[in-house]
Design an enzyme around this catalytic site. Structure first.
Site, PDB file in Angstrom:
ATOM      1  N   ASP A 176       0.825  -1.206   0.000  1.00  0.00           N
ATOM      2  CA  ASP A 176       0.000   0.000   0.000  1.00  0.00           C
ATOM      3  C   ASP A 176       0.866   1.265   0.000  1.00  0.00           C
ATOM      4  O   ASP A 176       0.492   2.282  -0.587  1.00  0.00           O
ATOM      5  CB  ASP A 176      -0.937   0.004   1.219  1.00  0.00           C
ATOM      6  CG  ASP A 176      -2.132  -0.924   1.029  1.00  0.00           C
ATOM      7  OD1 ASP A 176      -2.420  -1.304  -0.126  1.00  0.00           O
ATOM      8  OD2 ASP A 176      -2.779  -1.262   2.040  1.00  0.00           O
ATOM      9  N   GLY A 177       2.035   1.195   0.650  1.00  0.00           N
ATOM     10  CA  GLY A 177       2.923   2.357   0.693  1.00  0.00           C
ATOM     11  C   GLY A 177       3.435   2.726  -0.692  1.00  0.00           C
ATOM     12  O   GLY A 177       3.496   3.905  -1.050  1.00  0.00           O
ATOM     13  N   TYR A 236      -3.127   4.553   9.378  1.00  0.00           N
ATOM     14  CA  TYR A 236      -2.637   5.119  10.642  1.00  0.00           C
ATOM     15  C   TYR A 236      -3.802   5.570  11.532  1.00  0.00           C
ATOM     16  O   TYR A 236      -3.795   5.371  12.757  1.00  0.00           O
ATOM     17  CB  TYR A 236      -1.717   6.295  10.315  1.00  0.00           C
ATOM     18  CG  TYR A 236      -1.000   6.930  11.465  1.00  0.00           C
ATOM     19  CD1 TYR A 236      -0.607   6.199  12.588  1.00  0.00           C
ATOM     20  CD2 TYR A 236      -0.675   8.287  11.432  1.00  0.00           C
ATOM     21  CE1 TYR A 236       0.071   6.799  13.635  1.00  0.00           C
ATOM     22  CE2 TYR A 236       0.015   8.892  12.469  1.00  0.00           C
ATOM     23  CZ  TYR A 236       0.383   8.141  13.579  1.00  0.00           C
ATOM     24  OH  TYR A 236       1.049   8.745  14.612  1.00  0.00           O
ATOM     25  N   ASN A 266      -3.738   9.100   2.095  1.00  0.00           N
ATOM     26  CA  ASN A 266      -4.225   8.546   3.358  1.00  0.00           C
ATOM     27  C   ASN A 266      -4.558   9.630   4.382  1.00  0.00           C
ATOM     28  O   ASN A 266      -5.685   9.726   4.839  1.00  0.00           O
ATOM     29  CB  ASN A 266      -3.190   7.604   3.986  1.00  0.00           C
ATOM     30  CG  ASN A 266      -3.362   6.158   3.552  1.00  0.00           C
ATOM     31  OD1 ASN A 266      -4.362   5.819   2.934  1.00  0.00           O
ATOM     32  ND2 ASN A 266      -2.394   5.326   3.875  1.00  0.00           N
ATOM     33  N   ASP A 309      -0.545  14.366  21.441  1.00  0.00           N
ATOM     34  CA  ASP A 309       0.653  14.057  20.663  1.00  0.00           C
ATOM     35  C   ASP A 309       0.494  14.490  19.214  1.00  0.00           C
ATOM     36  O   ASP A 309       1.451  14.411  18.442  1.00  0.00           O
ATOM     37  CB  ASP A 309       0.913  12.540  20.688  1.00  0.00           C
ATOM     38  CG  ASP A 309       1.660  12.112  21.933  1.00  0.00           C
ATOM     39  OD1 ASP A 309       2.096  12.981  22.707  1.00  0.00           O
ATOM     40  OD2 ASP A 309       1.808  10.885  22.136  1.00  0.00           O
ATOM     41  N   ARG A 335      -4.581  19.483  23.823  1.00  0.00           N
ATOM     42  CA  ARG A 335      -3.221  19.055  24.129  1.00  0.00           C
ATOM     43  C   ARG A 335      -3.140  17.569  23.827  1.00  0.00           C
ATOM     44  O   ARG A 335      -3.974  16.781  24.287  1.00  0.00           O
ATOM     45  CB  ARG A 335      -2.902  19.296  25.602  1.00  0.00           C
ATOM     46  CG  ARG A 335      -2.602  20.763  25.875  1.00  0.00           C
ATOM     47  CD  ARG A 335      -1.700  20.927  27.088  1.00  0.00           C
ATOM     48  NE  ARG A 335      -2.318  20.382  28.270  1.00  0.00           N
ATOM     49  CZ  ARG A 335      -1.667  19.728  29.222  1.00  0.00           C
ATOM     50  NH1 ARG A 335      -0.367  19.518  29.122  1.00  0.00           N
ATOM     51  NH2 ARG A 335      -2.317  19.283  30.276  1.00  0.00           N
ATOM     52  N   THR A 386      -8.353   3.266   7.158  1.00  0.00           N
ATOM     53  CA  THR A 386      -7.940   1.907   7.530  1.00  0.00           C
ATOM     54  C   THR A 386      -6.431   1.817   7.760  1.00  0.00           C
ATOM     55  O   THR A 386      -5.906   0.712   7.907  1.00  0.00           O
ATOM     56  CB  THR A 386      -8.363   0.886   6.459  1.00  0.00           C
ATOM     57  OG1 THR A 386      -7.851   1.307   5.202  1.00  0.00           O
ATOM     58  CG2 THR A 386      -9.872   0.761   6.373  1.00  0.00           C
ATOM     59  N   LEU A 445      -6.652   4.315  11.934  1.00  0.00           N
ATOM     60  CA  LEU A 445      -7.263   3.185  12.634  1.00  0.00           C
ATOM     61  C   LEU A 445      -6.439   2.821  13.876  1.00  0.00           C
ATOM     62  O   LEU A 445      -6.993   2.523  14.942  1.00  0.00           O
ATOM     63  CB  LEU A 445      -7.377   1.992  11.679  1.00  0.00           C
ATOM     64  CG  LEU A 445      -8.289   0.842  12.092  1.00  0.00           C
ATOM     65  CD1 LEU A 445      -9.740   1.279  12.182  1.00  0.00           C
ATOM     66  CD2 LEU A 445      -8.177  -0.325  11.111  1.00  0.00           C
ATOM     67  N   SER A 446      -5.114   2.877  13.729  1.00  0.00           N
ATOM     68  CA  SER A 446      -4.234   2.611  14.873  1.00  0.00           C
ATOM     69  C   SER A 446      -4.466   3.615  15.996  1.00  0.00           C
ATOM     70  O   SER A 446      -4.287   3.303  17.170  1.00  0.00           O
ATOM     71  CB  SER A 446      -2.764   2.692  14.449  1.00  0.00           C
ATOM     72  OG  SER A 446      -2.433   1.629  13.598  1.00  0.00           O
TER      73      SER A 446
END
Lengths: 290, 290, 290, 290
Positions: free
Chosen positions: A74-75, A191, A148, A178, A176, A189, A193-194
């Site tokens: 996919d990348g 990053y 994405n 990350d 606030r 589906t 999703l993670s």
């Protein structure tokens, strides 16, 4: 007999020797069928019979081809999509043995599948892209495309950042965390999703904003229209730089005093799938359902 | 001077004496302005001067009124919306001191706000409703409306159920869980949010399917078009009954062998907000952001 | 030669014919080695040569056996553990082809593994159990054991319940939700995990309280000492009954006015694993890591 | 009359003028009661009457004081705790108006509360600390202490990292993610909670490992004994550096080829709370429960 495509581009995963055999069989198959074949230079070293194909940059492929076949994960597909986005040509995704959301054709049945598809027997789908614009002193100083997600990250500084988000000019919140992911349905589906985001059906006209480890526990993913303009700015902190990525590629030299505008890109990407493409089937397989 | 509304309905929270003072001041205010006032019978006991108002059922209000004012919490508003859904008349939500997503007008500034709104100075918004149909032997044996969500629950039996979901006839998955929520954007900030669902912007043409404590950890919320038909059936287990609710109200006598079809209701509900209504502002307040 | 065990019990999954072949080979193997074999009556129908074995209730097995072999899934093991909990005899778990957290021995290598284990070559592990006591008018009217979890559920009524929790007499919180799970480390990889709870290392002296779809989004799993006394009561609502389950088995006739005390049971269960037992290995396999 | 303490240290939030008035009243109160007062140099500028107090470094306070009062937020307390960790003296936390988990004394009732506590009327509590050791070529090249958490982060490179974790020498998993948090019970209500970790009761002998946005959705928080040794290493990727933080402070010059050992520090920190300290009460307040 009418042909749907004449010149066919091939982009393989960069410097990965696993593409060699698939690339060779694809090129041989296409040449045998009298298609013009145009291989992206990053994979050219793996072509057995270079005299039979043209070799060039992704940009040149975009200009010359009627369709581009991507070999990889996919990348690889994401990078290729961003490279040819402005050319408006469709992509076909072929994996190297492991099913992807975008590279849904197995190398095992590749030539039969391609024969079917190139004769017009395919399912066509459009996927929206995002455009990230970096605004400094009221000027757009940089512009980037993402298939994405656009992600705002905490700089290397170990503490959280404070991100202010506006949607179509209306203040949403100051959080606030990350960071913040703004994902397309395609990216939902990945990053996103993670980070706890929902799955968006691919053709839904929506984007999702997913906070990364927010300090306020009720800061949850928000799904909005994909016609919206998302404006990100930072509450001034000690750091000077900001880290903004498009599909995991960093936009260089973003400052904490810059604004980031994220909108849907003017043109979508077209993907060709084998006839009978079933997103839910891929979802079940990729997420180990059942 | 042109009037926007002539007959105004009032529905108060059932059998809750806290509505008395607000109901009294609303009725007095409306009568003073020469509106016809039609109070729903469940709150009629709290009207000070019954001779000044008409009293009737929610159905009668729906037929006679140009607009209905709801006094109570979001739950009161949900019930009222479902009661008048077929009449196509707009609703105004007034809370009893605690801001709701739907009841966004404070009793403190009620008469000023109403005066503004009844003179045409309001923001109009449409919210979609869901329709749940119970299908037995290929016949629709029951039909119900929901504003927030249709939820499929594990019956009282203590073990998980196995739910099969199809979207527009295409198999999505078969999941073991405590149940499944199908929520509208309006419902996305209610039960669905507790179950891990995302927030959907109110006007987004989308629904979200949220699994309740699924056995497979990668079973995640999925956002789909609101034009889709969702078909739920059960893998046969030992129980006989199934528990299906619309906005927390049970649909009676559903069997585990029935199918449940969930679609967008043909007509949306219209809500009138004070001018300058800002969904994000309510969101920040309700979710304690910042 | 010294024997570690003389009488060996066998409990198979109830009324499931898939146990037949494994049960037959286990009994044959054990008899050949001159062990007394005592089969639980629920599986006795699948024993080929009933004359060779004794048949009786789980209670009788608990009294007569030195070790009990369980054939089935984790659910079969849970039920067996609760049946023999008072007898203090160790259990060995054998699956029917699909690895479980508790039934970690494959039928494929069963006789070799058993030969090793019965000759003393095993890893012994203790797992704590929970005891749920129903208190009415200051008397304990019912007591039940759980190996995975005690769960308090919303009754069939479709709205949330309000649960008040005290830990060692100190008020923790009052939460509106679908319920509350109190899980052991063993249970932390079962229902508790589906509800968002963490994984607890099996030998950790801790319990986890996991709210089920809580209305307040910051209501999160809490891990406490397993020596604590957890007291659950309900804010009075309209319903009369409460639904309390131990390992998915309902405790009958609990009233909403009852209190539920949950503590660690006085005695743990002993499990025998093949030598070299590795919890993390099972975790990776069960959760599809990598 | 016996005194519990003679020399009392005071550490204020660095360069924050809001500590001035509280600091002044604390010093005046302590001096009036004839305690020796030793103010950390970072706050010395805010002391009204410097002649009355001794001023020095945190290290000097650690050596000379019987107890240290910290004025600020939880972050100030964390830094102070790490500074005096080796000295084994207790800490008292005073907030600047906003309740913290560690700074639980309000400035409004400060002198009454301090008078009570200094006369021996307090609740004493021990909280474990973590020790992170950086191992290169089998030598420990750096060691750092953390009260909340040790965190391994993705370096500035925009893609995920792959982290290999062993617990007491046993392989747990290899995970692609944005990083990994290893938190104490104290830290379980801080960054770890934002990342989806559970709340650990403060005196529980446990640590929690929380993956940051893991690629594999079933990678969930794991709670283990606090006596365990956690060993982190990286699958070699393109980057050279690794980012490891202790309570959000970066450990300098960690390489991707280093190993990180995380264990409980040899000595805990002692905190003195007002008598009747109730962790659950603070939890409810900080997390907006009810």
């Amino acid at each position: 007999m009418q042909r749907f495509f004449n010149t066919i581009g091939v982009i393989g995963k960069l410097n990965d020797s696993r593409v060699a055999s698939t690339l060779t069989s694809v090129c041989a198959f296409l040449r045998k069928q009298d298609y013009q074949v145009f291989v992206e230079e990053g994979s050219a070293q793996f072509v057995c019979d270079p005299a039979q194909v043209r070799i060039g940059s992704a940009k040149q492929l975009g200009e010359a081809c009627d369709v581009v076949i991507v070999l990889g994960g996919d990348g690889t597909f994401l990078a290729a999509a961003r490279d040819v986005a402005s050319s408006n040509i469709p992509l076909i995704g072929v994996n190297l043995g492991r099913l992807g959301f975008l590279v849904d054709i197995s190398p095992d049945t590749l030539t039969q599948t391609l024969a079917q598809m190139l004769s017009g027997n395919y399912t066509q789908e459009e996927r929206c892209l995002l455009r990230a614009q970096i605004v400094r002193d009221q000027h757009i100083i940089h512009e980037e495309t993402a298939m994405n997600e656009v992600a705002i990250h905490r700089w290397i500084t170990p503490s959280m950042i404070e991100i202010v988000t506006k949607i179509d000019g209306v203040f949403l919140n100051s959080q606030r965390s990350d960071g913040l992911i703004i994902a397309t349905p395609t990216g939902s589906t990945a990053y996103s999703l993670s980070a706890g985001g929902p799955i968006l059906y691919p053709s839904l006209n929506a984007l999702v904003l997913v906070p990364l480890n927010p300090h306020t526990l009720s800061n949850r993913p928000i799904v909005i229209h994909d016609g919206a303009t998302i404006e990100i700015s930072f509450c001034q902190r000690k750091q000077i730089n900001a880290l903004v990525t498009c599909d995991h590629v960093e936009i260089p030299d973003v400052l904490i005093s810059d604004k980031i505008l994220v909108t849907k890109a003017p043109k979508p990407i077209t993907i060709l799938h084998p006839a009978g493409y079933d997103f839910f089937d891929i979802l079940r397989s990729k997420l180990n359902w059942g």
